[in-house]
Motif scaffolding. Structure first.
Motif, PDB file in Angstrom:
ATOM      1  N   MET A   1       0.833  -1.206   0.000  1.00  0.00           N
ATOM      2  CA  MET A   1       0.000   0.000   0.000  1.00  0.00           C
ATOM      3  C   MET A   1       0.867   1.256   0.000  1.00  0.00           C
ATOM      4  SD  MET A   1      -3.282  -0.994   2.366  1.00  0.00           S
ATOM      5  CE  MET A   1      -2.440  -1.864   3.675  1.00  0.00           C
TER       6      MET A   1
ATOM      7  N   GLY B   1       2.438   1.606  -3.397  1.00  0.00           N
ATOM      8  CA  GLY B   1       1.402   2.087  -4.307  1.00  0.00           C
ATOM      9  C   GLY B   1       1.240   3.601  -4.219  1.00  0.00           C
ATOM     10  N   LEU B   2       1.256   4.130  -2.993  1.00  0.00           N
ATOM     11  CA  LEU B   2       1.190   5.579  -2.819  1.00  0.00           C
ATOM     12  C   LEU B   2       2.424   6.269  -3.403  1.00  0.00           C
ATOM     13  CD1 LEU B   2      -0.287   5.888   0.780  1.00  0.00           C
ATOM     14  CD2 LEU B   2      -1.387   6.506  -1.376  1.00  0.00           C
TER      15      LEU B   2
ATOM     16  N   GLY C   1       0.844   2.104  -9.361  1.00  0.00           N
ATOM     17  CA  GLY C   1       0.447   2.489  -8.006  1.00  0.00           C
ATOM     18  C   GLY C   1      -0.929   1.976  -7.636  1.00  0.00           C
TER      19      GLY C   1
ATOM     20  N   GLY D   1      -1.257  -0.950  -4.830  1.00  0.00           N
ATOM     21  CA  GLY D   1      -2.044  -0.577  -3.649  1.00  0.00           C
ATOM     22  C   GLY D   1      -3.302  -1.414  -3.492  1.00  0.00           C
TER      23      GLY D   1
ATOM     24  N   GLY E   1      -2.402  -4.834  -2.305  1.00  0.00           N
ATOM     25  CA  GLY E   1      -2.069  -4.782  -0.873  1.00  0.00           C
ATOM     26  C   GLY E   1      -3.319  -4.751  -0.008  1.00  0.00           C
ATOM     27  N   ILE E   2      -4.322  -3.987  -0.434  1.00  0.00           N
ATOM     28  CA  ILE E   2      -5.591  -3.945   0.300  1.00  0.00           C
ATOM     29  C   ILE E   2      -6.268  -5.315   0.274  1.00  0.00           C
ATOM     30  CG2 ILE E   2      -7.926  -2.971   0.265  1.00  0.00           C
ATOM     31  CD1 ILE E   2      -6.593  -0.316  -0.680  1.00  0.00           C
TER      32      ILE E   2
END
Length: 146
Positions: free
Chosen positions: A31, A34-35, A74, A78, A81-82
């Motif tokens: 995450m 990704g940011l 990204g 992300g 990851g979520i």
């Protein structure tokens, strides 16, 4: 090592807790990466003059194109990851593939942001390792812990 069972809740062994912690580490780092990709992507799209472009690099592309690539990476990293935090089993394998693409993309981005790219590659390698360890520790289907 056996698992103690109290009703429907099973107390994890120390090894399962350690591996589960690695999966959580991988998910959180995905995450964050990704940011990072979103930030780099937006910077390249909105202000492409920020990056110094060398003419002699074999993989030189338009900086705005790199921005869009980082933006897409990204979102994918992300979101995976979520999904990993939410316990989706497909997210482990997909995560390793997408984070591998992230490492490759950052390798190609080295001439534009060398230190940043190397840092993200190092994080990507750690995430792949954490997910691979978790895959190795999963019980085979059909076997039960005794």
């Amino acid at each position: 090592m056996a698992q103690a069972s109290h009703g429907t809740y099973r107390i994890p062994t120390a090894k399962q807790s350690w591996v589960g912690g690695l999966e959580l580490f991988a998910a959180i780092m995905m995450m964050i990466v990704g940011l990072f990709h979103l930030i780099i992507g937006l910077a390249a799209i909105l202000r492409s003059s920020y990056y110094v472009v060398t003419d002699s690099y074999i993989f030189s592309y338009d900086v705005t194109g790199w921005g869009w690539a980082h933006l897409v990476l990204g979102v994918l990293v992300g979101a995976t990851g979520i999904a990993l935090v939410m316990g989706q089993t497909w997210a482990r394998v997909v995560g390793m593939i997408i984070v591998g693409l992230s490492a490759l993309g950052n390798f190609l981005f080295i001439p534009y942001q060398p230190m940043w790219s190397l840092l993200i590659i190092a994080i990507d390698v750690a995430v792949i390792w954490a997910l691979a360890v978790h895959m190795r520790e999963l019980p085979e289907s059909g076997k039960t812990a005794e």
